[in-house]
Scaffold this motif. Structure first.
Motif, short mmCIF file in Angstrom:
data_model
loop_
_atom_site.label_atom_id
_atom_site.label_comp_id
_atom_site.label_asym_id
_atom_site.label_seq_id
_atom_site.Cartn_x
_atom_site.Cartn_y
_atom_site.Cartn_z
N VAL A 122 -4.68 42.15 -45.60
CA VAL A 122 -4.90 43.27 -44.67
C VAL A 122 -3.95 43.15 -43.48
CG1 VAL A 122 -6.59 44.42 -43.18
CG2 VAL A 122 -7.30 43.54 -45.41
N MET A 123 -3.78 41.92 -42.97
CA MET A 123 -2.86 41.74 -41.82
C MET A 123 -1.45 42.18 -42.21
SD MET A 123 -4.74 40.68 -39.45
CE MET A 123 -6.04 41.55 -40.30
N GLU A 124 -1.01 41.75 -43.39
CA GLU A 124 0.35 42.09 -43.82
C GLU A 124 0.53 43.60 -43.91
OE1 GLU A 124 1.49 40.40 -47.56
OE2 GLU A 124 3.42 41.44 -47.57
N ALA A 125 -0.47 44.26 -44.54
CA ALA A 125 -0.37 45.71 -44.69
C ALA A 125 -0.36 46.41 -43.34
CB ALA A 125 -1.52 46.22 -45.56
N ALA A 126 -1.18 45.89 -42.39
CA ALA A 126 -1.23 46.50 -41.06
C ALA A 126 0.10 46.36 -40.35
CB ALA A 126 -2.35 45.86 -40.24
N ILE A 127 0.68 45.16 -40.43
CA ILE A 127 1.96 44.91 -39.75
C ILE A 127 3.05 45.81 -40.34
CG2 ILE A 127 3.79 43.19 -39.45
CD1 ILE A 127 1.45 41.10 -39.41
N LEU A 128 3.00 46.01 -41.63
CA LEU A 128 4.02 46.82 -42.28
C LEU A 128 3.75 48.31 -42.15
CD1 LEU A 128 4.65 44.66 -45.47
CD2 LEU A 128 6.05 44.81 -43.42
N GLY A 129 2.65 48.65 -41.47
CA GLY A 129 2.35 50.06 -41.23
C GLY A 129 1.86 50.79 -42.45
N ARG A 130 1.25 50.05 -43.38
CA ARG A 130 0.83 50.69 -44.62
C ARG A 130 -0.62 51.18 -44.60
NH1 ARG A 130 3.60 46.04 -48.28
NH2 ARG A 130 5.69 46.88 -48.24
N LEU A 131 -1.30 51.02 -43.43
CA LEU A 131 -2.72 51.36 -43.43
C LEU A 131 -3.01 52.68 -42.73
CD1 LEU A 131 -4.37 47.86 -42.83
CD2 LEU A 131 -4.05 49.08 -44.97
N GLY A 132 -1.97 53.35 -42.22
CA GLY A 132 -2.23 54.66 -41.63
C GLY A 132 -1.75 54.75 -40.21
N ALA A 155 -10.62 44.47 -40.54
CA ALA A 155 -10.42 45.88 -40.17
C ALA A 155 -10.13 46.02 -38.68
CB ALA A 155 -11.65 46.69 -40.56
N GLN A 156 -10.93 45.29 -37.86
CA GLN A 156 -10.75 45.38 -36.40
C GLN A 156 -9.40 44.81 -35.98
OE1 GLN A 156 -12.92 46.85 -34.40
NE2 GLN A 156 -14.43 47.21 -36.01
N LYS A 157 -9.04 43.68 -36.58
CA LYS A 157 -7.77 43.05 -36.22
C LYS A 157 -6.61 43.96 -36.63
CE LYS A 157 -6.87 39.56 -34.64
NZ LYS A 157 -6.50 39.26 -33.24
N ALA A 158 -6.70 44.56 -37.81
CA ALA A 158 -5.64 45.46 -38.27
C ALA A 158 -5.48 46.62 -37.29
CB ALA A 158 -5.98 45.97 -39.67
N ALA A 159 -6.61 47.17 -36.83
CA ALA A 159 -6.53 48.29 -35.88
C ALA A 159 -5.95 47.82 -34.56
CB ALA A 159 -7.91 48.90 -35.67
N SER A 160 -6.31 46.62 -34.12
CA SER A 160 -5.80 46.14 -32.84
C SER A 160 -4.30 45.85 -32.92
CB SER A 160 -6.56 44.90 -32.37
OG SER A 160 -6.10 43.75 -33.05
N LEU A 161 -3.81 45.48 -34.08
CA LEU A 161 -2.37 45.27 -34.23
C LEU A 161 -1.62 46.56 -33.96
CD1 LEU A 161 -2.13 43.00 -37.41
CD2 LEU A 161 -1.71 42.36 -35.04
N ARG A 162 -2.16 47.65 -34.41
CA ARG A 162 -1.50 48.94 -34.17
C ARG A 162 -1.62 49.33 -32.70
NH1 ARG A 162 0.54 51.80 -37.81
NH2 ARG A 162 0.54 53.63 -36.48
N ARG A 163 -2.84 49.14 -32.13
CA ARG A 163 -3.03 49.54 -30.74
C ARG A 163 -2.12 48.74 -29.81
NH1 ARG A 163 -8.50 50.14 -32.13
NH2 ARG A 163 -9.00 48.03 -31.49
#
Ligand code: SF4
Length: 388
Positions: free
Chosen positions: A56-66, A116-124
């Motif tokens: 999930v972290m990898e996908a969030a960093i790569l911008g693949r989650l939305g 999920a929360q960490k992924a969202a915070s990476l974007r924020r």
């Protein structure tokens, strides 16, 4: 379950931060990590959830989650679930026998929510930098190029895969799914510091300068270390020395010969079920560091049905491990845990190793199992060289 075989040891062509760390403790432990048939041992449920967390972290960093926080959280949960399901379905039969489904793993929901929360915070934290980039981009960003990419030193003797490189901050970041309760808020372990320092070395070898290493824990805590060029070079030199020492020893010793049993090296070692050195050297004083492990001859086994589940109680004459020698009873082990790899139930005269158990009474010695941790391994009497 039958005790697995040790790996055939070979020289290490490359050394990674985790292999380096294992080899510093025990060369046999590193040999298992590099060459062992790892699917013959059950992983801890937390390790499996940790892999899904990292996906999930990898996908969030790569911008693949939305694009929005809500989207990222929702897709992060879905990715966490699908990845855990896939990992669970290919996991060791003991894990599947114990839990039946991936979403029954201990703390499944907590890990999923934290991911999920960490992924969202990476974007924020930095939405511009982590803006969704088209998958088909001809010019992938440096972030994308470096995220979860395997990096090699120029001599190709050291390799590693950093979770995330923040080019603006000159920092390499490693995301930890575990809470690491044993350490204070802003501290990191020696092992984490070594890992980040080697990543900094590898990045410099690949023409990316970082001066800081950050551990980012799932429970919100962060720890940071400054990494000088000299420190990174020093750690890399140590890693090469450890690799040379391993290869020299591996040229003349097998897995059991490489083992270096001690309360420090054996703590949390996955090889305990198959490591003769451990069983030959461990004693009661080790239990505070390495946990409760019981080895001995089966004297009697009985089975009974409890709430529709067949369970076994085994009388064991203990002669090794981290409990007192003498008579003991290992109580209420679901028989499925003993036979999930198609083995027969142990019988009188066989030898068993009960790994990561608990003591419910010292006198008489009564051992009970822990659903997340315990495994029970059998060496049939006829196959023990000691008994020949
Ligand atoms: S159990 Fe101990 S001695 Fe055996 S491989 Fe693991 S760390 Fe080494």
């Amino acid at each position: 379950m039958r005790v697995p075989q040790g790996p055939i040891v070979r020289p290490l062509d490359t050394i990674s931060p985790t292999l380096y760390d294992s080899a510093l403790l025990c060369k046999a432990r590193a040999a298992w990590q590099a060459f062992g048939q790892r699917d013959t041992l059950p992983s801890h449920p937390a390790a499996l959830l940790g892999q899904a967390y990292h996906a999930v972290m990898e996908a969030a960093i790569l911008g693949r989650l939305g694009a929005t926080g809500e989207e990222v959280e929702e897709r992060g949960r879905a990715l966490f679930e699908s990845r855990t399901e896939r990992l669970f379905k290919s996991s060791h039969p003991l894990l599947r026998a114990k839990f039946g489904r991936w979403d029954r793993l201990p703390y499944y929901s907590l890990y999923m929510e934290r991911a999920a929360q960490k992924a969202a915070s990476l974007r924020r934290a930095d939405p511009a930098k982590r803006r969704l980039e088209p998958e088909s981009s001809d010019q992938p960003s440096a972030t994308r190029r470096l995220t979860e990419k395997e990096l090699f030193s120029s001599d190709r003797r050291i390799k590693g895969r950093p979770d995330y490189v923040d080019l603006d901050q000159g920092a390499v970041i490693d995301y930890k799914s575990g809470a690491a309760l044993q350490i204070a808020n802003d501290e990191m372990t020696d092992s984490e510091r070594r890992q980040l320092t080697l990543y900094a070395f590898l990045l410099r070898e690949n023409e990316v300068a970082v001066t800081r290493g950050i551990i980012d824990r799932a429970d919100g805590r962060r720890a940071e270390v400054a990494i000088s060029v000299e420190a990174a070079e020093r750690e890399a030199a140590n890693a090469r020395t450890v690799q040379d020492e391993f290869n020299n020893a591996a040229a003349i010793l097998d897995f059991q010969g490489l083992a270096n049993a001690s309360p420090i090296s054996c703590a949390s070692c996955p090889c305990i079920p198959l490591c003769e050195q451990f069983w030959n050297n461990a004693n009661k004083d080790w239990s505070s560091s390495v946990g409760v492990h019981v080895g001995g001859r089966v004297e009697h086994i009985s089975t009974v049905e409890v709430s529709g589940v067949q369970v076994a109680s085994i009388s064991v004459g203990v002669d090794s491990g981290t409990v007192q020698s003498g008579p003991s009873t290992v109580e209420q082990i679901p028989t499925q845990w003993l036979t999930c790899d198609s083995s027969d139930l142990p019988s009188a005269g066989d030898y068993v190793r009960v790994v990561d158990a608990k003591i419910s009474s010292d006198d008489p010695l009564v051992i009970v199992t822990d659903k997340a941790m315990t495994s029970v391994w059998t060496q049939p009497r006829a196959e023990r060289p000691q008994d020949a």
